[in-house]
Design a protein around this motif. Sequence first.
Motif, short mmCIF file in Angstrom:
data_model
loop_
_atom_site.label_atom_id
_atom_site.label_comp_id
_atom_site.label_asym_id
_atom_site.label_seq_id
_atom_site.Cartn_x
_atom_site.Cartn_y
_atom_site.Cartn_z
N PHE A 64 0.82 -1.21 0.00
CA PHE A 64 0.00 0.00 0.00
C PHE A 64 0.85 1.26 0.00
N ALA A 65 0.31 2.31 -0.59
CA ALA A 65 0.97 3.60 -0.53
C ALA A 65 0.38 4.39 0.63
N ASN A 66 0.99 5.53 0.87
CA ASN A 66 0.63 6.30 2.06
C ASN A 66 -0.51 7.28 1.83
N GLY A 67 -1.03 7.32 0.61
CA GLY A 67 -2.00 8.37 0.30
C GLY A 67 -3.44 7.97 0.50
N ILE B 6 -5.24 -7.66 -3.10
CA ILE B 6 -5.32 -6.54 -2.19
C ILE B 6 -6.76 -6.21 -1.82
N LYS B 10 -7.85 -0.67 4.32
CA LYS B 10 -6.66 -0.91 5.13
C LYS B 10 -7.04 -0.95 6.60
N ASP B 36 0.32 -8.63 3.39
CA ASP B 36 1.30 -7.54 3.38
C ASP B 36 2.41 -7.85 4.40
#
Lengths: 393, 393
Positions: A64-67, B6, B10, B36
């Motif tokens: 995952f990205a942080n955005g 995915i 999250k 992850d």
Amino acid sequence: MIGTEICLIKSSPVPSATPENSNMDTLININLDHGDPVMYESYWRKIGNMCDITFNGYESLSYFANGKSLCWFLESKLEEEIRRLHNVVGNAIVDDYYVVIGNGSSQLIMAALYALSPTNQPHPINIVAAAPFYSSYPEMADFERSELHKWAGDARNYDKDEPYIEFITSPNNPDGVIREPVVNGIQGKLIHDLAYYWPQYTAITSPANHDVMLFTVSKCTGHAGSRIGWALVKDKEVGRKMIKFMEVSTIGVSKEAQLRAAKILGVISDSCVNPTLDNFFEYSQSLLTDRWQRLRQVVKANDLYVLQKYPLQYCLFTKKFYETHPAFAWLMCKGSEEDCEKLLKGHKLQTRGGEKFGSYSRNVRISMLGKDEDFNIFLQRLEAIIQELPDGN
Amino acid sequence: MIGTEICLIKSSPVPSATPENSNMDTLININLDHGDPVMYESYWRKIGNMCDITFNGYESLSYFANGKSLCWFLESKLEEEIRRLHNVVGNAIVDDYYVVIGNGSSQLIMAALYALSPTNQPHPINIVAAAPFYSSYPEMADFERSELHKWAGDARNYDKDEPYIEFITSPNNPDGVIREPVVNGIQGKLIHDLAYYWPQYTAITSPANHDVMLFTVSKCTGHAGSRIGWALVKDKEVGRKMIKFMEVSTIGVSKEAQLRAAKILGVISDSCVNPTLDNFFEYSQSLLTDRWQRLRQVVKANDLYVLQKYPLQYCLFTKKFYETHPAFAWLMCKGSEEDCEKLLKGHKLQTRGGEKFGSYSRNVRISMLGKDEDFNIFLQRLEAIIQELPDGN
């Protein structure tokens, strides 16, 4: 990355000092076939360590990205720098667009085809582009033998009363021409491939605001090795499907490449707004202008070749008139029977023949973005071919 | 990357200190659905700056890599470190194999399907895997609706007298079992997905030497964000076709990700041969062993759940006996009608139900590689569910 289908025969890394030899067997092969944008290296060397980026071992572990982006693997810093650069350059509207990141714009082309193909139709949707078109489109449309879409050839010949997707590549690869849709049917969906809509290649005449627009770091900054492309997508559902494509095929895009690209795009934007820095686009304009002038001189001095001509247009970014200086030269050998690729290959100049672009064998596409030494040898040989011909033409 | 489809929700980054609350509405969602591998972060923090890598602006501009590999976009340093690590660990033969690099092993799965599918057949080739199978295989086989291949379900039920491709995932995702081919037909082509054949997950009992073997940095080192996978391929023509797939779909793989992966794999190999360094696999074995012991304690204390059992085997790498400690727990809720995913979801534990793996809804797959705080909350809630039930079971 448009126009970069790779040829596995690399040009030999012989230094530019190597003298040209008239014995053909000993000539090194010069590869002008693919569009490897290594020409920009001198700019990146010149600016020193402004682009340096260090990764330590514990960073970017997650998928995952942080955005908070719709595109869950898109680093927020990269999204920010993409939007900023478009605003600085003025080549595309970004407000109310979703940014989708891809492993180069190749993957985004595939993702856009996937997202725009109807799933409830008995037949694959037709994919078209006006000839001469980017030589990879047919292969991309068909190589997986998908029942979703199929290549249907030159958009100018498309007359079916069926749904279709049209690629509009502008400036066009291979010929650098500014393009509009050709089919204009009511059942059409459009993909605007704007890989070359940057100020070094052409005047920025208005901010583009199409439904699906594709860009790539490769052709903008020269960092082809990073494999970073992006799409600006108006419709959320299309964006979601493109992201889904990326998820299934590669589970996203390298975080290292994204974060480095963010840094590089940031430096370019800085270079445009900070007068103490060397403006990237002005620098690269001057490189391309110089190469094009030298090529046109060689071509002008004889009657064997013709080059595409381009209009002079006012660029909203530079506030000056600028003639298109494409990433590729679309060279025509005169004489309708001439096979230009074969002619140049005989002099160990590897180019891409017009037939691969849905055009004629008298045309070839020649990369203008390679190394200085390769470009210089190319010009020498092109000149030599002319001199070898009877009566010098 | 196996097992990492995915989920876009999250888990919330609430710190571990947050007290658990019996009011369900205020409980944070704990995502144990995707794999992850952030658990390894503590190792990478511990070793300090040994893995630091810096890129300057003028590096890695080209599409091409610097090596002489068949895979023209593969960085020679990465190839070297991949071969070295397999030699150090002893989990795969590398001599006489071609290395093909991909954007995660997802892309290599797609590439292998492309390369192994016959193009001269009237019907798509059948793709099978023994249930429970990696939940993404069916989607990967079918999402492009390719005429080259189609998902044909559980390998154990495959009885057609037709060509087929079988995935052998070993240790298996989702259940951690060591696997062999199931169909054993003469018309079969095999893809060995060995993403988890590393010493932290299972004993290395012999070096694998199959025709097509897939590995990924994600599950080996925990760097899922880099999107680096590799294939070891025996047949040159199969390798070429996989490379062709990568060429058309993404024109290669990020050089930044490759060079960083080379550094990381190199540090892991160093850690295995240099006794002054903290052996990565021993460290990660201890993390996984601890988590598995704690999970087994909770499960053992009641009669509601069952966990898969694994044999103790001699590991040629550690020279010790080691029980498989898979990256996922394959948990079964007793009672044939029980929907285990639903039960756990009711306690805000997001897992992946068995039906997605071609199995039963009484099973769920649970990631064992997440953050410490998430794992701790998971165990607390699992225990709490038991206590809430009548008679405590």
